[in-house]
Design an enzyme around this catalytic site. Structure first.
Site, short mmCIF file in Angstrom:
data_model
loop_
_atom_site.label_atom_id
_atom_site.label_comp_id
_atom_site.label_asym_id
_atom_site.label_seq_id
_atom_site.Cartn_x
_atom_site.Cartn_y
_atom_site.Cartn_z
N HIS A 151 41.03 40.35 35.66
CA HIS A 151 42.29 40.79 35.05
C HIS A 151 42.84 39.74 34.09
O HIS A 151 44.01 39.78 33.72
CB HIS A 151 43.34 41.11 36.12
CG HIS A 151 42.81 41.95 37.24
ND1 HIS A 151 42.35 41.42 38.42
CD2 HIS A 151 42.65 43.29 37.33
CE1 HIS A 151 41.91 42.40 39.20
NE2 HIS A 151 42.08 43.53 38.56
S1 FES Z 1 42.72 37.95 37.49
FE1 FES Z 1 42.70 39.50 39.01
S2 FES Z 1 41.21 38.76 40.42
FE2 FES Z 1 41.33 37.20 38.92
#
Ligand code: FES
Length: 186
Positions: A151
């Site tokens: 993410h």
């Molecule tokens: S940014 Fe969501 S698991 Fe690493």
């Protein structure tokens, strides 16, 4: 096996592309020197929990060249042991706490050796993103540290979160130096 993965003379899998060496501890206490058994981490993901639940792992950090990272599987989690470059140390030490979402100095993320000295060149941390647990990629992201592609979390050269959804810095495991060059994780 990718182009950069090959078996060395000892049958160990080495990823020359990333210059990472990956060690999996399967015993209660496993000595994980650079000459010991290694597989790609992904190959171990399906193993039974008991084989992943190594109580402690000893690593000779003198075998990790500057700019290299060793990954050790400890209690089912990857531990990154990175021999940082002078530039990486300097970036980590010269970061103002005010810009950190989870303020922590670089020194606070180190554990003294047997002589009571901090060894800033050797960063030891649990290589798990504190957002939802993906494994960040090294030498990546906006801060020259680690980047979590799940993410988009960016960690700096101390493993501290700098940008993205992860709430906290990558965790420092319970470890200690048991001799000049050997650390024991766990
Ligand atoms: S940014 Fe969501 S698991 Fe690493």
């Amino acid at each position: 096996m990718s182009d950069t993965l090959h078996k060395d003379a000892h049958g160990e899998t080495v990823d020359e592309g990333k210059r990472d060496f990956i060690y999996i501890a399967t015993g209660a206490v496993a000595a994980a020197g650079v000459g010991s058994l290694a597989w790609p981490l992904v190959a171990q993901m399906g193993k039974a929990a008991d084989t992943l639940a190594a109580g402690s792992v000893e690593v000779d950090v003198s075998k990790i060249a500057e700019g290299q990272q060793l990954k050790v599987l400890w209690r089912g989690k990857p531990v990154f042991i990175r021999h940082r470059t002078a530039k990486e140390i300097s970036e980590a030490e010269n970061t103002q706490l005010a810009v950190l979402p989870d303020p922590q100095t670089d020194n606070e993320r180190l554990i003294p050796d047997t002589a009571g000295k901090l060894r800033p060149e050797m960063l030891v941390m649990i290589g798990v993103c504190t957002h939802f647990g993906c494994i960040p990629v090294g030498e990546a992201g906006d801060f020259d540290g680690w980047y979590c592609p799940c993410h988009g979390s960016h960690y700096d050269t101390s493993g501290r979160i700098r940008k993205g959804p992860a709430p906290t810095n990558m965790e420092i495991p319970d470890y200690q130096y048991i001799s000049e060059n050997v650390i024991k994780v766990g």
